[in-house]
Each structure stands twice: as C-alpha cells, then as structure tokens.
Design a protein around this motif. Structure first.
Motif, PDB file in Angstrom:
ATOM      1  N   VAL A 169      -6.004 -16.868 -25.803  1.00 22.44           N
ATOM      2  CA  VAL A 169      -6.153 -16.444 -24.403  1.00 22.44           C
ATOM      3  C   VAL A 169      -4.807 -16.542 -23.690  1.00 22.44           C
ATOM      4  N   GLY A 170      -4.065 -17.624 -23.964  1.00 26.02           N
ATOM      5  CA  GLY A 170      -2.737 -17.776 -23.363  1.00 26.02           C
ATOM      6  C   GLY A 170      -1.777 -16.697 -23.810  1.00 26.02           C
ATOM      7  N   MET A 171      -1.835 -16.321 -25.090  1.00 24.12           N
ATOM      8  CA  MET A 171      -0.955 -15.254 -25.570  1.00 24.12           C
ATOM      9  C   MET A 171      -1.317 -13.911 -24.941  1.00 24.12           C
ATOM     10  N   LYS A 172      -2.614 -13.648 -24.772  1.00 25.62           N
ATOM     11  CA  LYS A 172      -3.050 -12.404 -24.122  1.00 25.62           C
ATOM     12  C   LYS A 172      -2.620 -12.395 -22.650  1.00 25.62           C
ATOM     13  N   LEU A 173      -2.778 -13.542 -21.978  1.00 25.24           N
ATOM     14  CA  LEU A 173      -2.343 -13.652 -20.588  1.00 25.24           C
ATOM     15  C   LEU A 173      -0.837 -13.467 -20.481  1.00 25.24           C
ATOM     16  N   LEU A 174      -0.106 -14.028 -21.425  1.00 25.34           N
ATOM     17  CA  LEU A 174       1.342 -13.876 -21.435  1.00 25.34           C
ATOM     18  C   LEU A 174       1.738 -12.415 -21.616  1.00 25.34           C
ATOM     19  N   LYS A 175       1.043 -11.713 -22.492  1.00 30.21           N
ATOM     20  CA  LYS A 175       1.321 -10.289 -22.705  1.00 30.21           C
ATOM     21  C   LYS A 175       1.101  -9.498 -21.420  1.00 30.21           C
ATOM     22  N   GLU A 176       0.014  -9.811 -20.707  1.00 31.35           N
ATOM     23  CA  GLU A 176      -0.261  -9.107 -19.447  1.00 31.35           C
ATOM     24  C   GLU A 176       0.766  -9.457 -18.375  1.00 31.35           C
ATOM     25  N   LEU A 177       1.186 -10.712 -18.321  1.00 33.66           N
ATOM     26  CA  LEU A 177       2.187 -11.114 -17.326  1.00 33.66           C
ATOM     27  C   LEU A 177       3.560 -10.526 -17.646  1.00 33.66           C
TER      28      LEU A 177
END
Length: 185
Positions: A169-177
């Motif tokens: 989830v953190g990696m996906k959030l990082l990709k979006e940010l």
C-alpha cells in the motif's frame, strides 16, 4: 525559500526535512486515532487498517526524506506525541531508539543494493521489532501468569498482518505521490 541546515555528527538535516518528519508523525497519529474511533474501538479490522496506514505512510516518509536517521527521528517525535497525549511509559524509549537505529542501518546499507527493498525491509523491521519490544516489556510486567499474554499475542499477530499489507500500500501511495509531484525521485 531559504533553507538552513542543522549539521554535525551523524545527521545532516534541513529544516524542510524536520518539518516533514513532524508532519508525518502528526498525520500518522491523528489518522490512527480517527481509524480507531470510527472503527468502534480496537476491533481486528480497525487494527489491521490502522497498521496498514502507519506502515504505508512510513514507507512514503522514508522515500520523501532520504536521510540517515529518519526512522529514529520519527520515533522520537512520535514518542513525544504519545507521552503528551496518553502518558506512555518513558522506560521503553532506549529499546525503541535501538530498534529505530537498527532499522535505519538496514535502510542505509541496503540502499546500496536496492533502495526500495531496503526501505521496505527497514520499515517492516522497525514496526515488528518495536511491537516485539513492547510485547516483551508487557510480558515482564505480567510474568506471574503467562496465560494473560495469550490475548495480546493474538492481537499482535493480527496487527502484524496490517504491517505486512501496508508495505505494498505504501509503494502504491508513493507511486501516486510521485505522479502528483509531491515526492521526487
């Protein structure tokens, strides 16, 4: 914007990095309180969701502030919040600092090989080791009857699912940010 630096010793920090760590610590604390309150207390779903949010935001924090010692500073700021809000035990600080320093070492030395994997391993080590230290401390407190630790052990195991699920989830959030331009490579 004028950038000033705090220099000396192991850590070399800019003001914006210190503000970012404090902002993430406050964001994590407030969001976990809101999840707990809206979830109706500490039920398993709310507990897993809370740990997903914590781990995901820590992954983003470690990518945004690429400095050695970011988890140690986060832990100290977060502990000050806990001390002010809930009256947490100050006796656990040395062991939590040791957990955070070891996690920072995992991130620093692992970043030479693969930065994303090192951050994921460091964050997971930090969360699992800090929970284990807290669990061991509680075991020392109630050592008269070890059966009292069965229910907290089940809760810790359920919470660990949230820590593991929080990494992707953190990696996906990082990709979006990164796509939004908030976190740079």
């Amino acid at each position: 914007m004028m950038r000033t630096r705090l220099t000396g010793g192991l850590f070399d920090w800019e003001n914006i990095d210190l503000i970012t760590v404090g902002t993430f610590a406050a964001l994590i604390r407030v969001s976990t309180y809101l999840i707990t309150i809206c979830g109706g207390g500490m039920n398993p779903i709310a507990f897993i969701l809370k740990n997903i949010v914590i781990t995901g935001l820590l992954v983003v924090l470690c990518h945004k502030v690429s400095r050695p010692g970011v988890l140690t500073l986060y832990m100290l700021v977060n502990y000050l919040f806990s001390l002010a809000l809930t009256g947490n035990m100050p006796i656990s600080v040395p062991t939590l600092v040791a957990c955070a320093l070891l996690a920072d070492l995992i991130i620093c030395y692992g970043a030479r090989v693969h930065r994303n994997s090192a951050i994921l391993a460091g964050v997971l080590f930090f969360k699992l080791s800090s929970v284990s230290v807290g669990f061991a401390w509680q075991f020392l407190v109630v050592r008269e009857d070890p059966r009292l630790m069965l229910m907290p052990l089940a809760i810790v195991m359920i919470g660990s699912i949230g820590y593991i699920l929080g990494l992707p989830v953190g990696m996906k959030l990082l990709k979006e940010l990164r796509h939004a331009g908030i976190v740079r490579n």
